[in-house]
Structures are given as structure tokens and as C-alpha cells.
Design a protein around this motif. Structure first.
Motif, PDB file in Angstrom:
ATOM      1  N   ASP A  20      33.749  61.865  40.891  1.00 54.98           N
ATOM      2  CA  ASP A  20      35.145  61.479  41.124  1.00 54.98           C
ATOM      3  C   ASP A  20      35.218  60.016  41.549  1.00 54.98           C
ATOM      4  OD1 ASP A  20      36.102  63.997  40.464  1.00 54.98           O
ATOM      5  OD2 ASP A  20      36.238  64.677  42.552  1.00 54.98           O
ATOM      6  N   GLY A  21      34.282  59.605  42.405  1.00 57.13           N
ATOM      7  CA  GLY A  21      34.240  58.217  42.848  1.00 57.13           C
ATOM      8  C   GLY A  21      33.914  57.264  41.707  1.00 57.13           C
ATOM      9  N   LYS A  24      36.972  56.732  39.608  1.00 63.69           N
ATOM     10  CA  LYS A  24      37.866  55.793  40.316  1.00 63.69           C
ATOM     11  C   LYS A  24      37.357  54.366  40.162  1.00 63.69           C
ATOM     12  CE  LYS A  24      40.930  54.986  43.887  1.00 63.69           C
ATOM     13  NZ  LYS A  24      41.416  53.689  43.452  1.00 63.69           N
ATOM     14  N   GLU A  27      38.360  53.207  36.777  1.00 58.35           N
ATOM     15  CA  GLU A  27      39.806  52.944  36.740  1.00 58.35           C
ATOM     16  C   GLU A  27      40.162  51.656  37.471  1.00 58.35           C
ATOM     17  OE1 GLU A  27      41.150  57.649  36.492  1.00 58.35           O
ATOM     18  OE2 GLU A  27      41.224  56.615  38.420  1.00 58.35           O
ATOM     19  N   ASP A  28      39.389  51.340  38.508  1.00 61.94           N
ATOM     20  CA  ASP A  28      39.615  50.105  39.273  1.00 61.94           C
ATOM     21  C   ASP A  28      38.892  48.906  38.668  1.00 61.94           C
ATOM     22  OD1 ASP A  28      41.101  51.629  41.013  1.00 61.94           O
ATOM     23  OD2 ASP A  28      39.538  51.741  42.565  1.00 61.94           O
TER      24      ASP A  28
END
Length: 89
Positions: A20-21, A24, A27-28
Motif C-alpha cells: 500500500d505504501g 502511494k 502516486e506521489d
């Protein structure tokens, strides 16, 4: 749930959090090497969880099959050898 499966479940939950990290991070638009490092870390946890599962299997199912007879034990040993073959490729 036996101890090996419990340990594997903890590792898998941790890996799920790492994945999940990582998503992210993508996405970042984080630095690719940092993302790759985290992916390798998650892969390491998955491998360790697999070892926990195989260890548990050998110490329970395989031992039981060997004690029950040569044919069942041989089949379980073949299963483990096939998994090890996949693991090292």
C-alpha cells in the motif's frame, strides 16, 4: 492456526502495508530507486512468509505422511522438491 502459519500471516500483513505504501509512493511520483528499494523489501517479506509456511508443512503434513507410509511420504517430498525448484529459479 499453527505457529508457522501465524508467523507467515504477520509477515503477509506487514507486506500488504508495504505494498500500500509503495502504491502511494508511485502516486506521489517518488524517486524510482526508493520505490524499488521498498519493492525489494516487500519481496523479502513474502519469501520469508513462504519459508514459514513450508517449514510448518514439513514439520506437520510431511512428517505425518512419512509415518503413514512410503507412498504418501514420497508424494509430500516430491511436492516440497517442486516448490524448492520454483523458489530457486
Amino acid at each position: 492456526m499453527n505457529e508457522g502459519k501465524r508467523k507467515a500471516a504477520i509477515k503477509l500483513k506487514t507486506a500488504r502495508g508495504q505494498i500500500d505504501g509503495i502504491i502511494k509512493m508511485l502516486e506521489d511520483d517518488r524517486y524510482c530507486v526508493d520505490v524499488s528499494t521498498q519493492i525489494l523489501s516487500a519481496i523479502g517479506l513474502l519469501k520469508k512468509a513462504n519459508i514459514d509456511i513450508l517449514n510448518s508443512h514439513i514439520r506437520s503434513c510431511v512428517i505425518t505422511a512419512i509415518l503413514e507410509g512410503e507412498e504418501q511420504g514420497g508424494e509430500k517430498i516430491d511436492e516440497i522438491i517442486n516448490i524448492i525448484d520454483k523458489y530457486i529459479k
